[in-house]
Design a protein around this motif. Structure first.
Motif, PDB file in Angstrom:
ATOM      1  N   PRO B  70       0.830  -1.210   0.000  1.00 16.21           N
ATOM      2  CA  PRO B  70       0.000   0.000   0.000  1.00 16.21           C
ATOM      3  C   PRO B  70       0.862   1.258   0.000  1.00 16.21           C
ATOM      4  O   PRO B  70       1.316   1.705   1.044  1.00 16.21           O
ATOM      5  CB  PRO B  70      -0.801  -0.131   1.302  1.00 16.21           C
ATOM      6  N   ASP B  71       1.102   1.810  -1.180  1.00 17.83           N
ATOM      7  CA  ASP B  71       1.999   2.961  -1.287  1.00 17.83           C
ATOM      8  C   ASP B  71       1.266   4.243  -1.664  1.00 17.83           C
ATOM      9  O   ASP B  71       1.896   5.257  -1.927  1.00 17.83           O
ATOM     10  CB  ASP B  71       3.107   2.679  -2.305  1.00 17.83           C
ATOM     11  N   LYS B  72      -0.068   4.202  -1.686  1.00 15.58           N
ATOM     12  CA  LYS B  72      -0.827   5.403  -2.082  1.00 15.58           C
ATOM     13  C   LYS B  72      -1.522   5.967  -0.841  1.00 15.58           C
ATOM     14  O   LYS B  72      -2.288   5.247  -0.192  1.00 15.58           O
ATOM     15  CB  LYS B  72      -1.861   4.999  -3.137  1.00 15.58           C
ATOM     16  N   PRO B  73      -1.255   7.236  -0.498  1.00 12.31           N
ATOM     17  CA  PRO B  73      -1.921   7.798   0.690  1.00 12.31           C
ATOM     18  C   PRO B  73      -3.349   8.231   0.376  1.00 12.31           C
ATOM     19  O   PRO B  73      -3.621   8.769  -0.694  1.00 12.31           O
ATOM     20  CB  PRO B  73      -1.048   9.005   1.032  1.00 12.31           C
ATOM     21  N   LEU B  74      -4.263   7.962   1.318  1.00 13.67           N
ATOM     22  CA  LEU B  74      -5.648   8.442   1.204  1.00 13.67           C
ATOM     23  C   LEU B  74      -5.835   9.539   2.235  1.00 13.67           C
ATOM     24  O   LEU B  74      -5.401   9.399   3.390  1.00 13.67           O
ATOM     25  CB  LEU B  74      -6.638   7.329   1.526  1.00 13.67           C
ATOM     26  N   THR B  75      -6.497  10.626   1.849  1.00 15.80           N
ATOM     27  CA  THR B  75      -6.727  11.712   2.802  1.00 15.80           C
ATOM     28  C   THR B  75      -8.199  11.734   3.185  1.00 15.80           C
ATOM     29  O   THR B  75      -9.053  11.208   2.472  1.00 15.80           O
ATOM     30  CB  THR B  75      -6.352  13.066   2.196  1.00 15.80           C
ATOM     31  N   LYS B  76      -8.477  12.352   4.318  1.00 10.56           N
ATOM     32  CA  LYS B  76      -9.853  12.440   4.786  1.00 10.56           C
ATOM     33  C   LYS B  76     -10.017  13.747   5.558  1.00 10.56           C
ATOM     34  O   LYS B  76      -9.124  14.097   6.355  1.00 10.56           O
ATOM     35  CB  LYS B  76     -10.158  11.249   5.688  1.00 10.56           C
ATOM     36  N   LYS B  77     -11.119  14.439   5.316  1.00  9.11           N
ATOM     37  CA  LYS B  77     -11.375  15.650   6.099  1.00  9.11           C
ATOM     38  C   LYS B  77     -12.033  15.257   7.421  1.00  9.11           C
ATOM     39  O   LYS B  77     -12.754  14.258   7.475  1.00  9.11           O
ATOM     40  CB  LYS B  77     -12.297  16.589   5.310  1.00  9.11           C
ATOM     41  N   PRO B  78     -11.799  15.989   8.475  1.00  8.60           N
ATOM     42  CA  PRO B  78     -12.403  15.649   9.769  1.00  8.60           C
ATOM     43  C   PRO B  78     -13.935  15.699   9.696  1.00  8.60           C
ATOM     44  O   PRO B  78     -14.497  16.374   8.837  1.00  8.60           O
ATOM     45  CB  PRO B  78     -11.878  16.739  10.710  1.00  8.60           C
ATOM     46  N   ALA B  79     -14.601  15.035  10.625  1.00  3.26           N
ATOM     47  CA  ALA B  79     -16.061  15.031  10.663  1.00  3.26           C
ATOM     48  C   ALA B  79     -16.581  16.437  10.968  1.00  3.26           C
ATOM     49  O   ALA B  79     -15.915  17.206  11.676  1.00  3.26           O
ATOM     50  CB  ALA B  79     -16.543  14.054  11.723  1.00  3.26           C
ATOM     51  N   GLU B  80     -17.736  16.756  10.436  1.00  2.00           N
ATOM     52  CA  GLU B  80     -18.441  18.029  10.687  1.00  2.00           C
ATOM     53  C   GLU B  80     -17.583  19.240  10.304  1.00  2.00           C
ATOM     54  O   GLU B  80     -17.500  20.217  11.028  1.00  2.00           O
ATOM     55  CB  GLU B  80     -18.876  18.116  12.140  1.00  2.00           C
ATOM     56  N   THR B  81     -16.879  19.094   9.201  1.00  2.00           N
ATOM     57  CA  THR B  81     -16.053  20.203   8.713  1.00  2.00           C
ATOM     58  C   THR B  81     -16.667  20.742   7.428  1.00  2.00           C
ATOM     59  O   THR B  81     -17.141  19.966   6.607  1.00  2.00           O
ATOM     60  CB  THR B  81     -14.625  19.716   8.409  1.00  2.00           C
ATOM     61  N   ARG B  82     -16.700  22.078   7.302  1.00  4.28           N
ATOM     62  CA  ARG B  82     -17.233  22.661   6.070  1.00  4.28           C
ATOM     63  C   ARG B  82     -16.268  22.405   4.912  1.00  4.28           C
ATOM     64  O   ARG B  82     -15.084  22.189   5.126  1.00  4.28           O
ATOM     65  CB  ARG B  82     -17.443  24.166   6.260  1.00  4.28           C
ATOM     66  N   MET B  83     -16.795  22.414   3.709  1.00 12.89           N
ATOM     67  CA  MET B  83     -15.965  22.195   2.527  1.00 12.89           C
ATOM     68  C   MET B  83     -14.966  23.344   2.378  1.00 12.89           C
ATOM     69  O   MET B  83     -15.188  24.454   2.858  1.00 12.89           O
ATOM     70  CB  MET B  83     -16.836  22.089   1.279  1.00 12.89           C
ATOM     71  N   GLY B  84     -13.911  23.070   1.665  1.00 12.64           N
ATOM     72  CA  GLY B  84     -12.879  24.071   1.462  1.00 12.64           C
ATOM     73  C   GLY B  84     -11.771  23.949   2.483  1.00 12.64           C
ATOM     74  O   GLY B  84     -11.635  22.907   3.138  1.00 12.64           O
ATOM     75  N   LYS B  85     -10.966  24.981   2.604  1.00 10.83           N
ATOM     76  CA  LYS B  85      -9.834  25.025   3.554  1.00 10.83           C
ATOM     77  C   LYS B  85      -8.784  23.951   3.250  1.00 10.83           C
ATOM     78  O   LYS B  85      -8.113  23.457   4.156  1.00 10.83           O
ATOM     79  CB  LYS B  85     -10.299  24.857   5.024  1.00 10.83           C
ATOM     80  N   GLY B  86      -8.699  23.565   2.007  1.00 13.76           N
ATOM     81  CA  GLY B  86      -7.620  22.653   1.621  1.00 13.76           C
ATOM     82  C   GLY B  86      -7.952  21.175   1.771  1.00 13.76           C
ATOM     83  O   GLY B  86      -8.989  20.804   2.310  1.00 13.76           O
ATOM     84  N   LYS B  87      -7.020  20.378   1.272  1.00 16.71           N
ATOM     85  CA  LYS B  87      -7.208  18.925   1.270  1.00 16.71           C
ATOM     86  C   LYS B  87      -7.026  18.382   2.688  1.00 16.71           C
ATOM     87  O   LYS B  87      -6.266  18.944   3.477  1.00 16.71           O
ATOM     88  CB  LYS B  87      -6.162  18.314   0.318  1.00 16.71           C
TER      89      LYS B  87
END
Lengths: 224, 137
Positions: B70-87
């Motif tokens: 597994p060499d590909k990183p997956l990103t995730k935004k925190p719960a209850e966060t508005r869209m935007g403000k970067g990846k």
């Protein structure tokens, strides 16, 4: 020589799509080459060829019958389908001459159950095929080697094979073929349980990932 | 769990999975193997779960190879966060799997035991797989 014979048809020069149409119609595109004659594009009945594979090995010499003319050949190479298991897309047949030596890879099979496996060891196969050079009609279908005397830590090498006098080994003779690997009683005691091992590894990985991210942040700050 | 020691890019784009796995589609080490029939992402948690399932059934006999990483990183935004403000921040590592890819290989055990062990691993994976056996020798 094996008495098996396979009927083939000559193939007009076709494109990639033409080959796909051939496969859908139950025929495999193939080529015969080797010797002084020019290569010939042919097609082979797919079902008959797959049935024939159960009776022969890759180094077996057999006849290909093209327009009533028999040619002694052996399988040199084939292309597999990456998804469908045991599905062949294209075959290379090598035209042989009885008095000219050929280079072939012969499979090596282990015979017997090693003593070391009863003491907790595992028989590991290091090399499955050995390259030899010999006359085409004298190519063995496979080499068999007795592994029953192997204890933990023992190994058999290419030089331990009993080969026909007319054959010459091309592979490195010091290469190991089979060995019995195993853990001593002390190692088994020292190793933790499966679940604990997994959890510990997971924690270690997470820790490493955190360290990586911190390092990356620091490097970003340094750049800015 | 498997993860890269260091990476050039902390976050990468999603990408698309097209075509078949021409590399890594044949058994290299063992006699039995598990082949992917569909494409997908296989996370390091899934690889670990399948590995443990196989090893528990084999009871430390035989040998297992994991042929994906597994060499590909997956990103995730925190719960209850508005869209935007970067990846979002990296949360998991995945291996990109295409149809035909060999995932695990087993050697040194009987066929039935290998089949049973890999059947257990199949339940842990997010795509269809097939248990295969070396046949060219």
């Amino acid at each position: 020589m094996n008495q098996i014979s396979l009927d083939v048809q000559s193939k007009p020069k076709v494109s990639k799509n033409g080959n796909r149409r051939l496969r859908r119609a139950g025929r495999l595109p193939a080529v015969i080459y080797g010797g002084a004659d020019a290569p010939i594009g042919i097609t082979v009945d797919s079902v008959k060829f797959h049935k024939m594979l159960n009776a022969i090995k890759r180094s077996t010499v057999f006849n290909l019958e093209l327009d009533g003319i028999k040619t002694q050949t052996m399988i040199r190479e084939w292309q597999r389908d990456p998804v469908a298991h045991k599905s062949i897309l294209h075959i290379d047949f090598y035209r042989i001459q009885a008095d000219t030596a050929v280079d072939v890879d012969v499979p090596v099979h282990a015979v017997g159950i090693p003593v070391g496996t009863k003491m907790g060891g595992v028989l590991e196969t290091q090399l499955r095929r050995v390259s030899i050079r010999c006359l085409p009609l004298e190519v063995p279908e496979a080499f068999e080697i007795d592994v029953s005397a192997l204890e933990i830590g023992d190994s058999l090498h290419v030089s331990d094979l009993i080969i026909p006098e007319s054959a010459e080994i091309l592979s490195d003779k010091d290469q190991p073929l089979f060995n019995v690997a195993g853990r001593t009683a002390e190692e088994e005691v020292a190793e933790p349980e499966e679940g604990a091992e997994g959890e510990a590894a997971a924690e270690g990985a997470e820790g490493a990932a955190e360290a990586d991210t911190e390092e990356a942040k620091e490097s970003e700050k340094a750049k800015s | 769990m498997l993860s890269p020691k260091r990476v050039r890019r902390r976050k990468v784009q999603k990408g698309r999975r097209r075509g078949k796995a021409y590399r890594g589609s044949a058994l290299s080490f063992g006699i039995y193997g598990l082949k992917a029939l569909e494409c997908g992402w296989m996370s390091n948690r899934q690889i670990e779960a399948a590995r443990i399932a196989i090893n528990r059934h084999l009871k430390r006999t035989g040998k297992l190879w994991i042929t994906v990483f597994p060499d590909k990183p997956l990103t995730k935004k925190p719960a209850e966060t508005r869209m935007g403000k970067g990846k979002g921040s990296p949360e998991a590592w995945v291996a990109v799997i295409k149809p035909g890819r060999i995932l695990f290989e087993i050697d040194g055990v009987a066929k039935e035991l290998a089949n049973q062990a890999m059947k257990r691993a199949q339940y842990k994976l997010p795509f269809k797989t097939q248990i295969i056996e070396r046949w060219e020798d």
